[in-house]
Design a protein around this motif. Structure first.
Motif, PDB file in Angstrom:
ATOM      1  N   PRO A   1      -7.390 -13.612  12.789  1.00 41.83           N
ATOM      2  CA  PRO A   1      -6.241 -13.326  13.645  1.00 41.83           C
ATOM      3  C   PRO A   1      -6.445 -12.040  14.430  1.00 41.83           C
ATOM      4  N   THR A   2      -5.768 -11.928  15.543  1.00 44.06           N
ATOM      5  CA  THR A   2      -5.759 -10.677  16.286  1.00 44.06           C
ATOM      6  C   THR A   2      -4.680  -9.775  15.692  1.00 44.06           C
ATOM      7  N   ARG A   3      -4.753  -8.499  16.011  1.00 44.54           N
ATOM      8  CA  ARG A   3      -3.715  -7.576  15.539  1.00 44.54           C
ATOM      9  C   ARG A   3      -2.356  -7.962  16.123  1.00 44.54           C
ATOM     10  N   GLN A   4      -2.364  -8.475  17.363  1.00 43.52           N
ATOM     11  CA  GLN A   4      -1.111  -8.900  17.978  1.00 43.52           C
ATOM     12  C   GLN A   4      -0.472 -10.047  17.192  1.00 43.52           C
ATOM     13  N   GLU A   5      -1.302 -10.984  16.718  1.00 42.29           N
ATOM     14  CA  GLU A   5      -0.784 -12.126  15.963  1.00 42.29           C
ATOM     15  C   GLU A   5      -0.215 -11.676  14.620  1.00 42.29           C
ATOM     16  N   LEU A   6      -0.918 -10.758  13.957  1.00 37.08           N
ATOM     17  CA  LEU A   6      -0.423 -10.255  12.673  1.00 37.08           C
ATOM     18  C   LEU A   6       0.870  -9.477  12.868  1.00 37.08           C
ATOM     19  N   ARG A   7       0.920  -8.663  13.918  1.00 35.82           N
ATOM     20  CA  ARG A   7       2.129  -7.888  14.192  1.00 35.82           C
ATOM     21  C   ARG A   7       3.301  -8.818  14.479  1.00 35.82           C
ATOM     22  N   ALA A   8       3.044  -9.889  15.240  1.00 36.04           N
ATOM     23  CA  ALA A   8       4.102 -10.847  15.562  1.00 36.04           C
ATOM     24  C   ALA A   8       4.642 -11.498  14.302  1.00 36.04           C
ATOM     25  N   ASP A   9       3.770 -11.785  13.331  1.00 35.23           N
ATOM     26  CA  ASP A   9       4.220 -12.376  12.073  1.00 35.23           C
ATOM     27  C   ASP A   9       5.047 -11.386  11.258  1.00 35.23           C
ATOM     28  N   CYS A  10       4.700 -10.094  11.348  1.00 36.59           N
ATOM     29  CA  CYS A  10       5.502  -9.069  10.671  1.00 36.59           C
ATOM     30  C   CYS A  10       6.883  -8.969  11.313  1.00 36.59           C
ATOM     31  N   GLU A  11       6.921  -9.042  12.637  1.00 41.72           N
ATOM     32  CA  GLU A  11       8.178  -8.920  13.370  1.00 41.72           C
ATOM     33  C   GLU A  11       9.079 -10.123  13.128  1.00 41.72           C
TER      34      GLU A  11
ATOM     35  N   PHE B   1       4.053  -1.375   5.287  1.00 42.77           N
ATOM     36  CA  PHE B   1       3.307  -0.355   6.034  1.00 42.77           C
ATOM     37  C   PHE B   1       2.873   0.682   5.010  1.00 42.77           C
ATOM     38  N   ASN B   2       1.607   0.625   4.616  1.00 41.19           N
ATOM     39  CA  ASN B   2       1.134   1.391   3.470  1.00 41.19           C
ATOM     40  C   ASN B   2       0.532   2.743   3.853  1.00 41.19           C
TER      41      ASN B   2
ATOM     42  N   GLN C   1       6.222  12.544  17.469  1.00 39.67           N
ATOM     43  CA  GLN C   1       5.379  12.586  16.271  1.00 39.67           C
ATOM     44  C   GLN C   1       4.722  11.231  16.064  1.00 39.67           C
ATOM     45  N   GLN C   2       3.514  11.252  15.537  1.00 42.75           N
ATOM     46  CA  GLN C   2       2.795  10.016  15.241  1.00 42.75           C
ATOM     47  C   GLN C   2       2.771   9.774  13.738  1.00 42.75           C
ATOM     48  N   VAL C   3       2.846   8.516  13.367  1.00 43.99           N
ATOM     49  CA  VAL C   3       2.672   8.135  11.966  1.00 43.99           C
ATOM     50  C   VAL C   3       1.603   7.042  11.915  1.00 43.99           C
ATOM     51  N   THR C   4       0.591   7.256  11.085  1.00 46.61           N
ATOM     52  CA  THR C   4      -0.524   6.328  10.952  1.00 46.61           C
ATOM     53  C   THR C   4      -0.490   5.680   9.575  1.00 46.61           C
ATOM     54  N   GLY C   5      -0.728   4.392   9.531  1.00 44.82           N
ATOM     55  CA  GLY C   5      -0.725   3.684   8.256  1.00 44.82           C
ATOM     56  C   GLY C   5      -1.459   2.365   8.370  1.00 44.82           C
ATOM     57  N   THR C   6      -1.457   1.589   7.286  1.00 43.32           N
ATOM     58  CA  THR C   6      -2.134   0.290   7.246  1.00 43.32           C
ATOM     59  C   THR C   6      -1.117  -0.814   6.986  1.00 43.32           C
ATOM     60  N   TRP C   7      -1.060  -1.758   7.902  1.00 46.87           N
ATOM     61  CA  TRP C   7      -0.195  -2.918   7.705  1.00 46.87           C
ATOM     62  C   TRP C   7      -0.849  -3.893   6.731  1.00 46.87           C
ATOM     63  N   GLN C   8      -0.076  -4.348   5.769  1.00 49.96           N
ATOM     64  CA  GLN C   8      -0.521  -5.399   4.854  1.00 49.96           C
ATOM     65  C   GLN C   8       0.388  -6.601   5.053  1.00 49.96           C
ATOM     66  N   THR C   9      -0.234  -7.720   5.413  1.00 50.19           N
ATOM     67  CA  THR C   9       0.519  -8.948   5.658  1.00 50.19           C
ATOM     68  C   THR C   9       0.199  -9.963   4.567  1.00 50.19           C
TER      69      THR C   9
ATOM     70  N   TYR D   1      -3.933 -12.495   2.352  1.00 50.32           N
ATOM     71  CA  TYR D   1      -3.644 -11.126   2.785  1.00 50.32           C
ATOM     72  C   TYR D   1      -4.506 -10.759   3.993  1.00 50.32           C
ATOM     73  N   TRP D   2      -3.884 -10.038   4.922  1.00 46.33           N
ATOM     74  CA  TRP D   2      -4.610  -9.458   6.034  1.00 46.33           C
ATOM     75  C   TRP D   2      -4.154  -8.012   6.207  1.00 46.33           C
ATOM     76  N   PHE D   3      -5.059  -7.164   6.694  1.00 43.97           N
ATOM     77  CA  PHE D   3      -4.754  -5.741   6.853  1.00 43.97           C
ATOM     78  C   PHE D   3      -5.206  -5.273   8.234  1.00 43.97           C
ATOM     79  N   PHE D   4      -4.448  -4.340   8.807  1.00 44.45           N
ATOM     80  CA  PHE D   4      -4.913  -3.666  10.023  1.00 44.45           C
ATOM     81  C   PHE D   4      -4.235  -2.303  10.139  1.00 44.45           C
ATOM     82  N   GLN D   5      -4.972  -1.361  10.705  1.00 46.11           N
ATOM     83  CA  GLN D   5      -4.451  -0.006  10.860  1.00 46.11           C
ATOM     84  C   GLN D   5      -3.648   0.115  12.152  1.00 46.11           C
ATOM     85  N   ASP D   6      -2.681   1.026  12.130  1.00 48.45           N
ATOM     86  CA  ASP D   6      -1.811   1.197  13.285  1.00 48.45           C
ATOM     87  C   ASP D   6      -1.351   2.645  13.365  1.00 48.45           C
ATOM     88  N   THR D   7      -1.183   3.137  14.575  1.00 45.95           N
ATOM     89  CA  THR D   7      -0.604   4.455  14.813  1.00 45.95           C
ATOM     90  C   THR D   7       0.613   4.274  15.695  1.00 45.95           C
ATOM     91  N   VAL D   8       1.739   4.753  15.222  1.00 44.62           N
ATOM     92  CA  VAL D   8       3.012   4.589  15.916  1.00 44.62           C
ATOM     93  C   VAL D   8       3.478   5.949  16.423  1.00 44.62           C
TER      94      VAL D   8
END
Length: 224
Positions: free
Chosen positions: A37-47, A55-56, A154-162, A173-180
């Motif tokens: 999956p792309t990060r966009q697809e994983l993010r869409a499933d989280c949303e 968000f670990n 401010q930025q917060v960085t973490g790892t999404w676990q789906t 399970y799928w994982f990807f890093q993200d900075t918000v």
């Protein structure tokens, strides 16, 4: 007879060698890569909630002052004396992630991040900040004035676990890093929001428009 046996033995060796080469050649062909999956697809499933996401290990970066943005209408002074006027301003600052996508206030993504940051840092995290007020400004003849504001960010960085109830793209399970990046509370890390009045000289075209638009000899407000 011995010659015939050698020929038969040699034939068997040749056949074995050819077979071995066939196996080696097959082994050298790479297996088709699994669909990922792309990060966009994983993010869409989280949303959407299709994936159960967390968000670990959130890590908050040091707060900083964001860029100045115009937050009011502009006051054009076409007169020959100073023009003073009270101007209202409003500013809404949102949050984006490393994909450049907006983190919607009240959405699942924002809620998951807030839950994670609150658990790790004992204070809530907000995906948006809105503020408004008014300010008096004075603009000299032939100038334009407006109100600008900079928000503490401010930025917060973490790892999404789906997590999926059944395998998706071959895995549970799928994982990807993200900075918000989003607005921080005023005073965070000693940084404070700033509101200023800015002015500049009118351009030649703007000066011509003073007369062309019937604003000659007075000040007028143009919406941002």
């Amino acid at each position: 007879m011995r010659t015939n046996r050698l020929k038969r033995f040699g034939g068997r060796m040749l056949a074995i060698s050819v077979a071995a080469c066939g196996i080696a050649a097959a082994a050298a062909v790479p297996a088709a890569a699994e669909e990922q999956p792309t990060r966009q697809e994983l993010r869409a499933d989280c949303e959407s909630g299709a994936g159960k996401c967390t968000f670990n290990s959130p890590q908050l970066g040091e707060a900083y002052l964001g860029r100045f943005r115009q937050v009011s209408d502009a006051l054009f002074n076409c007169s020959t004396s100073d023009a003073s006027q009270g101007m209202t301003w409003s500013d809404t600052v949102g949050t984006t992630d490393s994909l450049g996508l907006s983190v919607t206030a009240g959405g699942k993504i924002a809620g998951i991040i807030d839950l994670s940051v609150t658990a790790s840092y004992n204070h809530s995290w907000s995906s948006t900040h809105a503020e408004s007020s008014s300010l008096n400004m004075t603009v000299k003849p032939g100038e334009v004035g407006w109100i600008a504001r900079a928000q503490v960010m401010q930025q917060v960085t973490g790892t999404w676990q789906t997590h999926y109830d059944s395998p998706k793209w071959g895995h549970y399970y799928w994982f990807f890093q993200d900075t918000v990046t989003g607005p921080a509370e005023n005073g965070t890390d000693g940084k404070n929001n700033v509101v200023v009045i800015r002015t500049r000289k009118m351009t030649a075209a703007e000066k011509r428009s003073c007369a062309a638009d019937g604003h000659g000899g007075r000040a007028f407000v143009r919406q941002r």
